[in-house]
Design a protein around this motif. Structure first.
Motif, PDB file in Angstrom:
ATOM      1  N   LEU A 410       0.757  -1.298   0.012  1.00 62.35           N
ATOM      2  CA  LEU A 410      -0.048  -0.118   0.075  1.00 62.35           C
ATOM      3  C   LEU A 410       0.748   1.252   0.023  1.00 62.35           C
ATOM      4  O   LEU A 410       1.717   1.336   0.719  1.00 62.35           O
ATOM      5  CB  LEU A 410      -0.811   0.110   1.256  1.00 62.35           C
ATOM      6  CG  LEU A 410      -1.740   1.272   1.333  1.00 62.35           C
ATOM      7  CD1 LEU A 410      -2.947   1.025   0.148  1.00 62.35           C
ATOM      8  CD2 LEU A 410      -2.742   1.200   2.699  1.00 62.35           C
ATOM      9  N   VAL A 411       0.828   2.092  -0.923  1.00 60.71           N
ATOM     10  CA  VAL A 411       1.530   3.126  -1.063  1.00 60.71           C
ATOM     11  C   VAL A 411       0.711   4.456  -1.034  1.00 60.71           C
ATOM     12  O   VAL A 411      -0.160   4.807  -1.674  1.00 60.71           O
ATOM     13  CB  VAL A 411       2.208   3.358  -2.629  1.00 60.71           C
ATOM     14  CG1 VAL A 411       3.113   4.660  -2.599  1.00 60.71           C
ATOM     15  CG2 VAL A 411       3.048   2.125  -2.675  1.00 60.71           C
ATOM     16  N   ARG A 434      -3.934  11.655   0.272  1.00 59.58           N
ATOM     17  CA  ARG A 434      -4.023  12.422  -0.823  1.00 59.58           C
ATOM     18  C   ARG A 434      -4.118  11.417  -2.170  1.00 59.58           C
ATOM     19  O   ARG A 434      -5.097  11.481  -3.115  1.00 59.58           O
ATOM     20  CB  ARG A 434      -3.057  13.420  -1.261  1.00 59.58           C
ATOM     21  CG  ARG A 434      -3.191  14.556   0.004  1.00 59.58           C
ATOM     22  CD  ARG A 434      -2.092  15.916  -0.508  1.00 59.58           C
ATOM     23  NE  ARG A 434      -0.827  15.241  -0.673  1.00 59.58           N
ATOM     24  CZ  ARG A 434       0.061  14.858   0.392  1.00 59.58           C
ATOM     25  NH1 ARG A 434      -0.253  15.245   1.692  1.00 59.58           N
ATOM     26  NH2 ARG A 434       1.405  14.628  -0.067  1.00 59.58           N
ATOM     27  N   THR A 435      -3.116  10.611  -2.050  1.00 65.63           N
ATOM     28  CA  THR A 435      -3.229   9.407  -3.172  1.00 65.63           C
ATOM     29  C   THR A 435      -3.016   8.434  -2.757  1.00 65.63           C
ATOM     30  O   THR A 435      -2.184   8.065  -1.562  1.00 65.63           O
ATOM     31  CB  THR A 435      -1.755   9.837  -4.201  1.00 65.63           C
ATOM     32  OG1 THR A 435      -0.460   9.877  -3.475  1.00 65.63           O
ATOM     33  CG2 THR A 435      -2.082  11.026  -4.810  1.00 65.63           C
ATOM     34  N   VAL A 436      -3.437   7.183  -3.184  1.00 65.22           N
ATOM     35  CA  VAL A 436      -3.493   5.619  -2.779  1.00 65.22           C
ATOM     36  C   VAL A 436      -3.223   4.795  -3.741  1.00 65.22           C
ATOM     37  O   VAL A 436      -3.991   4.763  -4.795  1.00 65.22           O
ATOM     38  CB  VAL A 436      -4.893   5.509  -1.739  1.00 65.22           C
ATOM     39  CG1 VAL A 436      -4.615   4.032  -1.657  1.00 65.22           C
ATOM     40  CG2 VAL A 436      -5.055   6.286  -0.830  1.00 65.22           C
ATOM     41  N   VAL A 437      -2.216   4.017  -3.766  1.00 63.15           N
ATOM     42  CA  VAL A 437      -1.730   3.202  -4.728  1.00 63.15           C
ATOM     43  C   VAL A 437      -1.539   1.862  -4.184  1.00 63.15           C
ATOM     44  O   VAL A 437      -0.812   1.728  -3.079  1.00 63.15           O
ATOM     45  CB  VAL A 437      -0.582   3.729  -5.642  1.00 63.15           C
ATOM     46  CG1 VAL A 437      -0.070   2.598  -6.488  1.00 63.15           C
ATOM     47  CG2 VAL A 437      -0.718   5.004  -6.326  1.00 63.15           C
ATOM     48  N   VAL A 438      -1.936   0.759  -4.721  1.00 60.34           N
ATOM     49  CA  VAL A 438      -1.814  -0.549  -4.498  1.00 60.34           C
ATOM     50  C   VAL A 438      -0.937  -1.363  -5.578  1.00 60.34           C
ATOM     51  O   VAL A 438      -1.318  -1.341  -6.562  1.00 60.34           O
ATOM     52  CB  VAL A 438      -3.072  -1.470  -4.223  1.00 60.34           C
ATOM     53  CG1 VAL A 438      -2.637  -3.001  -4.109  1.00 60.34           C
ATOM     54  CG2 VAL A 438      -3.837  -0.870  -3.220  1.00 60.34           C
ATOM     55  N   ARG A 439       0.115  -1.892  -4.864  1.00 61.16           N
ATOM     56  CA  ARG A 439       1.232  -2.585  -5.974  1.00 61.16           C
ATOM     57  C   ARG A 439       1.350  -4.065  -5.541  1.00 61.16           C
ATOM     58  O   ARG A 439       1.274  -4.651  -4.590  1.00 61.16           O
ATOM     59  CB  ARG A 439       2.621  -2.002  -5.819  1.00 61.16           C
ATOM     60  CG  ARG A 439       2.554  -0.509  -6.275  1.00 61.16           C
ATOM     61  CD  ARG A 439       4.066   0.014  -6.594  1.00 61.16           C
ATOM     62  NE  ARG A 439       4.943  -0.225  -5.253  1.00 61.16           N
ATOM     63  CZ  ARG A 439       5.748   0.959  -5.006  1.00 61.16           C
ATOM     64  NH1 ARG A 439       5.796   2.064  -5.590  1.00 61.16           N
ATOM     65  NH2 ARG A 439       6.249   0.795  -4.089  1.00 61.16           N
ATOM     66  N   THR A 451      -4.144   2.653  -9.106  1.00 59.72           N
ATOM     67  CA  THR A 451      -4.417   3.774  -8.236  1.00 59.72           C
ATOM     68  C   THR A 451      -5.771   3.611  -7.625  1.00 59.72           C
ATOM     69  O   THR A 451      -6.959   3.210  -8.655  1.00 59.72           O
ATOM     70  CB  THR A 451      -4.406   5.126  -9.005  1.00 59.72           C
ATOM     71  OG1 THR A 451      -3.089   5.280  -9.654  1.00 59.72           O
ATOM     72  CG2 THR A 451      -5.046   6.470  -8.046  1.00 59.72           C
ATOM     73  N   VAL A 452      -6.005   3.924  -6.187  1.00 57.59           N
ATOM     74  CA  VAL A 452      -7.588   3.559  -5.725  1.00 57.59           C
ATOM     75  C   VAL A 452      -8.048   4.984  -5.777  1.00 57.59           C
ATOM     76  O   VAL A 452      -7.622   5.765  -5.246  1.00 57.59           O
ATOM     77  CB  VAL A 452      -6.980   3.235  -4.271  1.00 57.59           C
ATOM     78  CG1 VAL A 452      -8.626   2.972  -3.720  1.00 57.59           C
ATOM     79  CG2 VAL A 452      -6.332   1.824  -4.249  1.00 57.59           C
TER      80      VAL A 452
END
Length: 454
Positions: A410-411, A434-439, A451-452
């Motif tokens: 989780l980024v 502000r930004t949520v990314v799953v890798r 990108t979530v």
């Protein structure tokens, strides 16, 4: 005329062997620096001897140690005139061990020629003395028994028609006669080594420097070899066996390796391949005639991944009795690269495929014989698939991939805030995100980021 053994025996100061291509498990191998220095350990990858090859140890007899007995022939005792050439001195047993003790058997030392047969011929008494007439009989007997190599760790200062005639007889029978140059530190010829058709052997140390005790002379000494070698005494104890008496069976063992190749070389060809400078097993093998060679090289994969992504390195090992000309790597039937010198290494770009790819190694020897070995490698250049199920304060991620999922991350705001080693995970989302990314990373190293959106 009587002859005295040139024996120097040291039980201490065992040198340490360098890293080698083949490292036998014999207890004495750690002290066998000569095997590595002369590239015998590398030659073993291609040839370790053959039962058709017989090395005659014309000496004080040979004790039937476990490291020698399985390949020992009956032989003869010319001192006591019987068929029991037992060693009552120790010199002949150590010479036999240097030349042909079995290797990789957790016993004693590793001789040069593991599978060569040993013919014990006793011509010297318990004190290491013997007449030229008895030695000549021993040489003739060894030749009559079909000895491929006749090893003579003995000699005297005087020339002799008896010895010359015996050597000529052995030459005519197809035997290669190898003899010690002597341990007087002199340029004075030593016999039978100085007889022109005999291969005369001097002794050198681990730096290829002549031992001070070794006789020398470019006009009559044909080759040098390690002058101190680990060997078993008749009681089984391992000690350093030094002198041209030790260098001689070392060369005889290398000659046995050469004689074990295909096509079978003549004594003259073996002599020519061995002559000059310090003995080198690989150089001598490459110097043999190879026309008519039908034996394929040996080739194997080295470090090769079971899964591949992008550019990977594939290594290989290859050996041949007369030398490897080239090794090639094929992927899916397509030539990737060719390497002409060891260590063999190839760079292969597995992208963009994701499949089971056959990798082929093809090794060619100098005669054109080719060996092939295949290995399948799973290439994976496809990122995982990710599904995300976002909520106001959390997200559930599920990833799938043919190679398996290594981890999820989780980024948040560009920084990794959570990791999980698996394919399914619920992550809580911080309030200030502000930004949520799953890798997702698969086991091949591919990565996909999603990108979530909340």
């Amino acid at each position: 005329m009587r002859v005295l053994l040139g024996l120097l025996l040291a039980l201490g100061g065992t040198p340490v062997a360098h890293a080698d291509a083949i490292r036998p498990d014999d207890p004495g191998y750690a002290g066998q620096w000569g095997i590595v220095r002369t590239h015998v350990n590398e030659a073993w990858s291609a040839v370790r001897g053959n039962a058709r090859v017989t090395i005659a140890i014309v000496d004080t007899g040979v004790t039937r140690l476990p490291d020698l007995a399985p390949r020992m022939l009956t032989g003869h005792d010319f001192v006591n005139d019987d068929d029991n050439p037992a060693d009552d001195n120790g010199h002949g047993t150590m010479a036999a061990g240097v030349a042909a003790a079995s290797g990789y058997n957790k016993t004693g030392v590793a001789g040069v020629c593991w599978y060569c047969r040993i013919l014990p011929v006793k011509v010297l008494d318990a004190k290491g003395n013997g007449g030229y007439d008895t030695i000549a009989k021993g040489i003739r007997y060894a030749a009559d028994q079909g000895a491929t190599v006749i090893s003579l760790s003995l000699g005297g200062a005087d020339d002799s028609k008896l010895l010359r005639d015996a050597v000529t007889y052995a030459d005519a029978k197809g035997s290669l006669v190898v003899a010690a140059a002597g341990n007087q530190g002199s340029a004075q010829p030593h016999y039978p080594a100085a007889i022109p058709s005999v291969l005369a052997v001097g002794g050198v140390d681990e730096h290829d420097r002549r031992y001070s005790w070794s006789n020398y002379g470019a006009s009559w000494v044909n080759v040098t070899a390690p002058g101190c070698n680990a060997a078993q005494q008749p009681n089984g104890k391992i000690g350093q066996y030094c002198g041209t008496s030790s260098a001689t069976p070392f060369v005889a063992g290398v000659a046995g390796l050469l004689a074990s190749t295909d096509p079978r070389p003549s004594a003259a060809a073996i002599r020519k391949a061995l002559t000059g400078g310090r003995v080198d097993a690989l150089r001598s093998l490459a110097a043999l005639p190879y026309a008519g060679d039908k034996t394929k090289p040996i080739v194997a994969f080295g470090a090769t991944p079971t899964r591949a992504r992008g550019v990977v390195t594939v290594t290989a090992a290859a050996a041949d009795q007369h030398g490897v000309q080239r090794v090639q790597l094929y992927a899916g039937g397509k030539l990737i690269a060719t390497d002409t010198s060891a260590p063999y290494s190839f760079r292969w770009n597995s992208a963009p495929t994701t499949a089971n790819v056959p990798l082929d190694l093809r090794a060619y020897d100098r005669a054109g014989n080719v060996a092939l070995v295949r290995r399948y490698v799973r290439t994976d250049n496809t990122p995982p698939a990710i599904k995300v199920y976002p909520r106001a304060t959390s997200v559930t991620a599920r990833a799938t991939d043919a190679s398996g999922i290594a981890r999820l991350e989780l980024v948040v705001n560009g920084k990794v805030v959570s990791r999980y080693a698996g394919y399914l995970r619920w992550f809580g989302i911080p309030k200030k995100a502000r930004t949520v990314v799953v890798r997702a990373y698969d086991r091949a190293g591919n990565v996909r980021a999603v990108t979530v959106r909340r």
